[in-house]
Design an enzyme around this catalytic site. Sequence first.
Site, PDB file in Angstrom:
ATOM      1  N   TYR A   1      -6.558   7.127   3.484  1.00  0.00           N
ATOM      2  CA  TYR A   1      -6.678   6.210   2.593  1.00  0.00           C
ATOM      3  C   TYR A   1      -5.963   4.876   3.068  1.00  0.00           C
ATOM      4  CZ  TYR A   1      -5.570   3.154  -1.195  1.00  0.00           C
ATOM      5  OH  TYR A   1      -5.317   2.008  -2.039  1.00  0.00           O
TER       6      TYR A   1
ATOM      7  N   ASP B   1      -9.014   6.105  -2.916  1.00  0.00           N
ATOM      8  CA  ASP B   1      -7.917   6.547  -3.920  1.00  0.00           C
ATOM      9  C   ASP B   1      -8.412   7.161  -5.233  1.00  0.00           C
ATOM     10  OD1 ASP B   1      -8.602   4.290  -5.181  1.00  0.00           O
ATOM     11  OD2 ASP B   1      -6.703   3.393  -5.372  1.00  0.00           O
TER      12      ASP B   1
ATOM     13  N   GLU C   1       0.710  -1.310  -0.109  1.00  0.00           N
ATOM     14  CA  GLU C   1      -0.030   0.022  -0.013  1.00  0.00           C
ATOM     15  C   GLU C   1       0.892   1.380  -0.145  1.00  0.00           C
ATOM     16  OE1 GLU C   1      -3.066   0.350  -0.686  1.00  0.00           O
ATOM     17  OE2 GLU C   1      -3.617  -1.714  -0.676  1.00  0.00           O
TER      18      GLU C   1
END
Length: 371
Positions: free
Chosen positions: A124, A142, A41
Site C-alpha cells: 500500500y 488502505d 505516508e
Amino acid sequence: MTSKQATPHQIQTQLLDWYEIEARDLPWRRTRDPYAIWISEIMLQQTRVETVLAYYEPFLDRFPGLDALATASIDDVFKAWEGLGYYKRAQNLHQASRILVDQYEGKLPSSAGGLRKLPGIGPYTAGAIASIAFGKDEPVLDGNVIRVISRLFCIAGDVAKAATKKELLEAVSSMIPTGSASAFNQALMDLGARICLSRNPQCKECPVADFCDAHRTKQESVYPQKAKKAKIPHIDVVAGAIWDGEPFAATSRLLIAQRKLDDMLGGLWELPGGTVEEGETLEDALHRELQEELAIEVKILKPFIDIKHTYTHFRMTLHVFHCRHTKGEPQSIDVADWTWAHPNKLDTFAFPTADRKILSALKSMTAEHAE
C-alpha cells in the site's frame, strides 16, 4: 468488477470532480518532494490524519532531507517521533534513509517495486508514494479505500484475508484513470475518511452513491466484512523508579534503560522492569527483572503509580515503585544501554507513552519537593 449501474469511467469522473472541490487541505499535499511525501505516508500507517498533523511539519523541520535523517542518531529520530506510536516505523525510516544515501544516490526509487525494497514500505505504501510523488498509475489499498471499494461492489469475505485483498486490489486497479492515479487514490482516501465512514456513512453526500451496490441494496453496515476480534489479553508489568539516593533529593538521579532495537518499542528508554509472571508478587517480579536485565539489587520503598495502557494486541497495567539502588553496577545484560539521569533531564530521552505518564508525575513531584 464494476457495478451493475456504472462504468469505471463514470465512477472516475464523479469521484475526481468531487475531489477537485472537496479535497482536504493537508500539508503533504502542498509539496511534490518525494522525501516529504514518503515521511507523510509512513506516519499515516495505522495512524489518524489528525494525529499526524501535529508531528509532520516538526519532523521535517528537524530532518529536512535524506542527508539530515541519515546522519542523525536513532535517539534523535525516536525523540522526534515520541508519542506518535508504532516506533518500528521510525526505525525503518532511519534505516531506509541510510540505504538511500549509500546505495541510491540519495533518491527514492520512483517505482512501486523499487520502493518495496526499502524497510517499512509494503504494497500500500509503495503504491501511495509511487502514485502521489511520481505520478505512477499504481493502486492503493488502505483502510479507507478498502471500506469504499468493498461497499461499492459488495465484495464479500474477511478483508484481512489474502484472497479478499486480491479481489479488492483488482477492483480498484480496474478503475485507475491513466495519468490521474494520484488524484484518484487521494479521492478514495478522502471519501473513506469523510463520507464512507465505518459507522453512519454519509451516503446522501457521497458522489458515487448512485453507483454503490451496498447503498442500492441497503447493506452498508454489512461491508467491509471482518472476522470477530479475539478478546484482548491483559498483562501486569512492573517497573522501578530507581534512585541513587533519597527520592526527589536535589542531587538524586533515576536509573533508566534503553530497550533493545529488536524488542517491542525497541530503542526507546524506560524505567527498568518487565512482565509479572504467574504466581509472582509485584515486588518479586521487579527484583527478578532487575537482576535479569541489569544485574542490580534495590530496596523497594513504596508504590508510586499505576498506569493503564492499551496496545494493539494486549492491555497492560504498569505498576511503578519507588526504589533505592543498593548493590551492583548496572550492566547491559538484557537492555541496549542504561544511564543515570536527573528527573529534570528526562525530557531529552524518547520514552513510550505509558512511561511518559510516569515522567509527568515525577516532574510534578520533583517541582513540589523543590519548593
